[in-house]
Design a protein around this motif. Structure first.
Motif, mmCIF file in Angstrom:
data_model
loop_
_atom_site.group_PDB
_atom_site.id
_atom_site.type_symbol
_atom_site.label_atom_id
_atom_site.label_comp_id
_atom_site.label_asym_id
_atom_site.label_seq_id
_atom_site.Cartn_x
_atom_site.Cartn_y
_atom_site.Cartn_z
ATOM 1 N N GLU A 1 10.725 -5.929 -34.245
ATOM 2 C CA GLU A 1 9.798 -5.224 -33.356
ATOM 3 C C GLU A 1 10.503 -5.079 -32.004
ATOM 4 O O GLU A 1 10.808 -6.093 -31.359
ATOM 5 C CB GLU A 1 8.515 -6.055 -33.210
ATOM 6 N N LEU B 1 10.327 -7.550 -28.755
ATOM 7 C CA LEU B 1 9.598 -8.796 -29.025
ATOM 8 C C LEU B 1 10.487 -10.033 -28.819
ATOM 9 O O LEU B 1 10.024 -11.056 -28.305
ATOM 10 C CB LEU B 1 9.035 -8.784 -30.459
ATOM 11 N N VAL C 1 5.015 -4.096 -28.198
ATOM 12 C CA VAL C 1 5.162 -4.747 -26.890
ATOM 13 C C VAL C 1 4.558 -3.868 -25.787
ATOM 14 O O VAL C 1 3.791 -4.348 -24.943
ATOM 15 C CB VAL C 1 6.652 -5.096 -26.632
#
Ligand code: UGA
Length: 450
Positions: free
Chosen positions: A35, A38, A149
């Protein structure tokens, strides 16, 4: 939780899970999910006020606010199989919280749940608790994978549903540390639970709507991207989520819509259930339509032909493959005995194979020898996109990874069989450049051109 820990250094955040292997990954340099951004968030807070462990009971005892964030997959057995959410894990969590708690705790439903689940959670907590009292809040999550995020840093809204004004306010204060108060919406419990299902249903409906029109574009000569732009320029409609594709995937859209359908049926609202179910039907049609177009275009047979599959994740910037349209399309092509060479920048070979095996299993979980053999002999997974297309009869683009936009199509063309077919299921390639190069390009929502 990592974002809360990052933004509120004075709040201790304990993430607990029964799966020790998973916890070990969260404590390592290789997080279990890909991700963007992250890693930095976790690195900043981990060891300071963010811990990962399997000490569930200790964490329950030490915490004032407990978030339940377990899976609620579609039930695969019993009443409501194939539609209803499996609430087994939620119930187990509630029972364990009740057993280990003392004093007052706020229990927050973070998982996506059917409307009125909070009532069951409350009953379990209150009936099995020894000497504790509870407030139950609903606080659904709206982040999308790949942009998680940013979505957490600057959410359009945070939703908190609950009966106790004090408990709602306590949680609102946590988010209020970095999110403007006007973006923190408070509602009653049931509205909050239902809003989550409704938001996902609306989003999926937009994708199915544009995909439905893409079929008409292919039949008539209209161009889906032009139609989407014209339609989306109306400020009442808006331009987001109008990108035609090979179908939506991911762990949420289909599951949440089927859950909504099940709820409607439960309350006797047959027409409402049918209305929403059509969103899923249209999505299945879109996936099937794409593989059929490949077979039809390639002279009605792909048997023993090599097809390069570009992208296996359900969208770009994630390694998540749950309900990915790529699984359905690969399966259809394997049924036609095509040879697939799969490339995805983030999805490992093991994951590709296990997804395909799972999808070929019958209702009792058995994989036939024919299908096992097909996956072994007709599927290869490579780490280089150029290698994937060597000697291939066709390319199918199934995930919109940015790197596909920059590919040297001349180099790809050199290594391919003729006619060199390209099926762009995400409309990410520079169509004119690929056509000029000599490819036969078939894009979603546009008639095929040679
Ligand atoms: C979705 C929602 O967008 C989030 O708000 C929600 O929190 C999340 O589900 C959840 O319930 O957990 P996600 O599934 O991560 O997020 O990803 P999306 O960006 O919504 O994409 C879903 C699927 O729709 C993907 O396969 C994507 O390729 C497809 N899609 C999306 C299109 O085909 N066209 C579009 O215009 C947009």
């Amino acid at each position: 939780m990592a974002m809360i820990a990052k933004q509120c250094p004075d709040i201790q955040v304990h993430v607990v899970d029964l799966n020790q292997a998973r916890i070990d990954q969260w404590n390592s340099d290789t997080l279990p999910v890909y991700e963007p951004g992250l890693d930095e968030v976790v690195r900043e807070a981990r060891g300071r006020n963010l811990t990962f462990s399997s000490r569930v009971e200790t964490a329950i005892r030490e915490s004032n606010i407990i978030f339940i964030a377990v899976n609620t997959p579609t039930k695969s057995f019993g009443i409501g199989a194939g539609r209803a959410a499996n609430l087994e894990f939620i119930e187990k969590c509630a029972r364990q919280i009740a057993e280990c708690s003392s004093g007052h705790k706020i229990v927050v439903e973070k998982s996506t749940l059917p409307v009125r689940t909070a009532e069951a959670v409350k009953r379990i907590l209150n009936s099995s608790a020894k000497d504790a009292t509870f407030d139950v809040l609903s606080n659904p999550e709206f982040l999308a994978e790949g942009t998680a995020v940013q979505d957490l840093l600057k959410p359009d809204r945070v939703l908190i549903g609950g009966e106790s004004i004090e408990a709602v306010e306590r949680l609102a204060q946590v988010y209020g540390r970095w999110i403007p108060r006007e973006r923190i919406l408070t509602t009653n419990l049931w509205s909050s639970e239902l809003s989550k299902l409704t938001a996902n249903a609306f989003l999926a409906q937009r994708v199915s709507s544009i995909n439905a029109i893409s079929a008409l574009c292919e039949a008539t000569g209209a161009d889906i991207d032009e139609v989407a732009r014209a339609v989306g320029s109306d400020s009442r409609i808006g331009s987001k989520f109008l990108k035609s594709s090979v179908g939506f995937g991911g762990s949420c859209f289909q599951k949440d819509i089927l859950n909504l359908v099940y709820l409607c049926e439960h309350f006797g609202l047959r027409e409402v259930a049918q209305y929403w179910e059509q969103v899923v039907t249209m999505n299945d049609y879109q996936k099937r339509r794409f593989s059929e177009r490949i077979v039809r275009t390639m002279f009605h047979t792909v048997s023993d032909k090599k097809i390069a599959i570009w992208g296996f994740a359900f969208k770009k910037d994630t390694n998540d493959t749950r309900e990915s349209p790529a699984i359905h399309i690969c399966r259809d092509l394997l049924e036609e005995r095509a040879r697939l060479v799969i490339y995805d920048p983030q999805v490992p070979e093991k994951q590709v194979r296990s997804e395909l095996e799972a999808y070929f299993q019958d209702a009792s979980g058995r994989l036939s020898d024919t299908h096992k053999g097909l996956i072994e002999t007709n599927v290869s997974v490579v780490k280089d996109v150029y290698v994937s297309a060597l000697d291939a009869h066709a390319i199918a683009v199934l995930t919109e990874w940015d790197e596909f936009k920059k590919i040297d199509c001349a180099r790809i063309y050199e290594g391919m069989r003729r006619p060199a077919f390209v099926f762009d299921g995400r409309n990410v390639l520079d169509r004119k450049a690929w056509l000029d190069q000599g490819f036969e390009v078939h894009s979603i929502g546009r008639p095929g051109i040679t």
